[in-house]
Every structure is written in structure tokens, then in C-alpha cells.
Design a protein around this motif. Structure first.
Motif, mmCIF file in Angstrom:
data_model
loop_
_atom_site.group_PDB
_atom_site.id
_atom_site.type_symbol
_atom_site.label_atom_id
_atom_site.label_comp_id
_atom_site.label_asym_id
_atom_site.label_seq_id
_atom_site.Cartn_x
_atom_site.Cartn_y
_atom_site.Cartn_z
ATOM 1 N N TYR A 1 18.820 -14.632 -29.436
ATOM 2 C CA TYR A 1 18.465 -13.358 -29.592
ATOM 3 C C TYR A 1 17.193 -13.085 -30.344
ATOM 4 N N ALA A 2 17.037 -13.865 -31.475
ATOM 5 C CA ALA A 2 15.766 -13.655 -32.280
ATOM 6 C C ALA A 2 14.393 -13.976 -31.564
ATOM 7 N N ALA A 3 14.683 -15.196 -30.796
ATOM 8 C CA ALA A 3 13.694 -15.727 -29.943
ATOM 9 C C ALA A 3 13.306 -14.781 -28.825
ATOM 10 N N ALA A 4 14.258 -14.124 -28.362
ATOM 11 C CA ALA A 4 14.034 -13.205 -27.057
ATOM 12 C C ALA A 4 13.501 -11.883 -27.149
ATOM 13 N N HIS A 5 13.673 -11.563 -28.784
ATOM 14 C CA HIS A 5 13.215 -10.277 -29.186
ATOM 15 C C HIS A 5 12.316 -10.429 -30.684
ATOM 16 N N PRO A 6 11.281 -11.047 -30.340
ATOM 17 C CA PRO A 6 10.291 -11.326 -31.473
ATOM 18 C C PRO A 6 10.023 -10.192 -32.213
ATOM 19 N N ALA A 7 9.717 -9.101 -31.901
ATOM 20 C CA ALA A 7 9.432 -7.689 -32.705
ATOM 21 C C ALA A 7 10.573 -7.466 -33.706
ATOM 22 N N MET A 8 11.562 -7.881 -33.426
ATOM 23 C CA MET A 8 12.822 -7.368 -34.379
ATOM 24 C C MET A 8 12.613 -8.333 -35.445
ATOM 25 N N ASP A 9 12.750 -7.916 -36.631
ATOM 26 C CA ASP A 9 12.721 -8.707 -37.797
ATOM 27 C C ASP A 9 14.197 -9.251 -38.268
ATOM 28 N N LEU A 10 14.592 -10.347 -37.747
ATOM 29 C CA LEU A 10 15.905 -11.021 -37.500
ATOM 30 C C LEU A 10 15.814 -12.317 -38.161
ATOM 31 N N ARG A 11 16.682 -12.221 -39.257
ATOM 32 C CA ARG A 11 16.932 -13.798 -40.088
ATOM 33 C C ARG A 11 18.426 -13.888 -39.821
ATOM 34 N N LEU A 12 18.695 -15.360 -39.862
ATOM 35 C CA LEU A 12 19.784 -15.874 -40.000
ATOM 36 C C LEU A 12 20.059 -16.728 -41.183
ATOM 37 N N LEU A 13 21.101 -16.386 -42.022
ATOM 38 C CA LEU A 13 21.449 -17.162 -43.198
ATOM 39 C C LEU A 13 22.904 -17.980 -43.044
ATOM 40 N N HIS A 14 22.948 -18.897 -43.895
ATOM 41 C CA HIS A 14 24.602 -19.452 -43.761
ATOM 42 C C HIS A 14 25.220 -19.393 -45.139
ATOM 43 N N GLU A 15 26.350 -18.899 -45.351
ATOM 44 C CA GLU A 15 27.057 -19.095 -46.389
ATOM 45 C C GLU A 15 28.425 -19.859 -46.375
ATOM 46 N N PRO A 16 28.531 -20.930 -46.986
ATOM 47 C CA PRO A 16 29.650 -21.740 -46.570
ATOM 48 C C PRO A 16 30.760 -21.260 -47.355
ATOM 49 N N GLU A 17 30.756 -20.636 -48.635
ATOM 50 C CA GLU A 17 31.870 -20.121 -49.243
ATOM 51 C C GLU A 17 32.605 -19.214 -48.256
ATOM 52 N N LYS A 18 33.871 -19.142 -48.041
ATOM 53 C CA LYS A 18 34.732 -18.423 -46.955
ATOM 54 C C LYS A 18 35.026 -17.096 -47.740
ATOM 55 N N GLY A 19 34.689 -16.096 -46.858
ATOM 56 C CA GLY A 19 34.911 -14.822 -47.353
ATOM 57 C C GLY A 19 33.782 -13.824 -46.880
ATOM 58 N N THR A 20 34.353 -12.507 -46.658
ATOM 59 C CA THR A 20 33.472 -11.415 -46.308
ATOM 60 C C THR A 20 32.704 -11.009 -47.439
ATOM 61 N N GLY A 21 33.362 -11.050 -48.534
ATOM 62 C CA GLY A 21 32.839 -10.559 -49.960
ATOM 63 C C GLY A 21 31.506 -11.655 -50.252
ATOM 64 N N ALA A 22 31.685 -13.018 -50.143
ATOM 65 C CA ALA A 22 30.753 -13.905 -50.317
ATOM 66 C C ALA A 22 29.763 -13.566 -49.485
ATOM 67 N N ALA A 23 29.818 -13.441 -48.055
ATOM 68 C CA ALA A 23 28.830 -13.674 -46.878
ATOM 69 C C ALA A 23 28.103 -12.189 -47.146
ATOM 70 N N ALA A 24 28.697 -11.295 -47.417
ATOM 71 C CA ALA A 24 28.047 -10.006 -47.711
ATOM 72 C C ALA A 24 27.128 -10.082 -48.740
ATOM 73 N N ASP A 25 27.641 -10.391 -49.973
ATOM 74 C CA ASP A 25 26.885 -10.694 -51.236
ATOM 75 C C ASP A 25 25.657 -11.553 -50.868
#
Length: 255
Positions: free
Chosen positions: A57-81
């Protein structure tokens, strides 16, 4: 998708195995009337095609400032933080969050900015069930009523009472909220917990209440949320889950 400075508003989207819905979420963000924001998707250990779809999606829409990060610690709190701290550390003034199974209304970011400009340091948005998941009109009305009831009882819940709070409890939907980067830092942010252990949005709301009165509900900040937990567990059990985990299902991550 490098660690260049973010724009003033940073929208964080935690994600776990959302290959069916994440592109719809990103499309709702790309369609925003107010476009001056960075989207940070934080993958929390997906084993499906979620990350590939975000990258495509990021490649198809380069005008959109889209980043992808990875959080290995399980949990919505960890990922959101992780996503929120990325925004704080890379120059964002304001932070917002939705989830990878949600659809933001077209004026979502515009109303968030208006809320901040009015003086709010934390914004709770309004959550409405998605209309494309096969729920009936009656179920939809009952879900909307349940949110209002839950908000009321949250204000009188003993766990949300006590000394040191500067204002009343504000229910804060994790998938529809915003906060200034300064307040996020000062409050300590989302606890890095699993959703099975603690509702990170409630914890953050109570942390902020000890620091400011400048928070509140903005009904014009609208997100359409998934009703798949209600479909899987029923409304009664879903409400019990969100009320201190009084219902504990075997599988929490409904997909």
C-alpha cells in the motif's frame, strides 16, 4: 518508510493478523480531508500477509506518509506505545490512534486538530459499529446504547475513583483517541501490557486525569469499529470483557 521526522500529527495503528481489513483502514486514512499527518502502522507479530499488504500500500501511494514498525512484545499496549513513542521521538506535536480493523470518518483528523486547537490535551472520540459486518439494526442500536451505558458506569466505577484526579473519568476508546505528544510523555503513555491483563486505554485516561482537566469527549471525532467480538461472544459477554475482564474467553484475538 525510513525514520525521517514525522508530520505534526502522527496516527498510530497497532496491527496483528489484519490482512482482511488493514487495507480498508489505510484507505480511510488516505481519504481524510485533513492530510497533513504521518501514519505509523505497528505490527505486533503478524503471521499472515498484513505486513506485506502495508508495504504494498505504501509503495502504491507514495504521497501518503506511511511507516511500518515492528513490536515483538505481545500486547496492544506495547504496540500502541511503540508507535506513540516513535511520534514523540520524531517530532510529532499531536498523536492519534485507531486500530487496523477500523474505518476513520473522512473528517476524523480535521476534527482531532480542531479539538487540540480548542485547548484539549487528550481527546476521546465516538465509536460506532461498522455497517459492513452483517449486524442487524437492532444489534447496532444495542451496541450504541451499550457504549453510552459503559461510559456512565465508568464514571462511578470504584476503580476510577480516588484522590488526585483533577476531573471526572473519561472513557477513552483505544481505537479512537488522540493526545498531545507532551501529555503522552508526561503521563507515561500506554502501559506496555497485553489486552488480556489490562485495558491500556483506561489506564492512560486515569494517568492523564491526574495531570490536567483539559480532556474530553468529541462526538465529531468519529471512527467505525469492528463488531466481531460482539458477533463471536455476544453483547453481554463483550461488555463483561471490557468491564474488568469479567468474561475471559479462550481466544481474545478474534479474526
Amino acid at each position: 518508510m525510513t525514520a525521517t521526522p514525522t508530520r505534526g500529527l502522527c496516527v498510530v495503528v497497532p496491527m496483528l493478523n489484519e490482512e482482511k481489513l488493514v487495507a480498508q483502514t489505510l484507505e480511510s486514512l488516505r481519504a481524510q480531508e485533513y492530510q497533513d499527518f504521518t501514519t505509523v502502522v505497528v505490527d505486533n507479530g503478524s503471521t499472515d500477509r498484513s505486513c506485506q499488504l502495508v508495504a504494498e500500500y505504501a509503495a502504491a501511494h507514495p504521497a501518503m506518509d506511511l511507516r511500518l514498525l515492528h513490536e515483538p512484545e505481545k500486547g496492544t499496549g506495547a504496540a500502541a506505545d511503540t508507535g506513540m513513542l516513535f511520534g514523540v521521538e520524531h517530532g510529532a506535536t499531536w498523536l492519534a490512534r485507531t486500530d487496523a480493523d477500523c474505518l476513520a470518518a473522512p473528517d476524523w483528523t480535521a476534527h482531532i486538530i480542531a479539538g487540540f486547537e480548542s485547548g484539549l490535551e487528550m481527546i476521546a472520540g465516538r465509536l460506532v459499529p461498522r455497517s459492513d459486518e452483517g449486524i442487524t439494526t437492532w444489534e447496532r442500536k444495542m451496541m450504541l446504547l451499550a457504549v453510552e451505558v459503559a461510559s456512565f458506569f465508568g464514571r462511578i466505577r470504584p476503580g476510577n475513583q480516588g484522590e488526585g484526579y483533577l476531573g471526572p473519568y473519561q472513557m477513552l476508546p483505544g481505537c479512537n483517541m488522540a493526545i498531545t505528544a507532551d501529555m503522552y510523555r508526561r503521563s507515561g503513555g500506554f502501559p506496555r501490557t497485553r489486552i488480556e491483563d489490562l485495558h491500556e486505554d483506561r489506564a492512560l485516561s486515569n494517568q492523564v486525569r491526574r495531570l490536567t482537566r483539559n480532556y474530553g469527549l468529541r462526538r465529531d471525532v468519529l471512527v467505525y469499529g469492528s463488531s466481531r467480538r460482539v458477533k463471536a461472544w455476544g453483547l453481554k459477554n463483550t461488555l463483561a470483557w471490557y468491564a474488568d475482564h469479567r468474561y475471559r474467553p479462550e481466544h481474545v484475538d478474534i479474526r
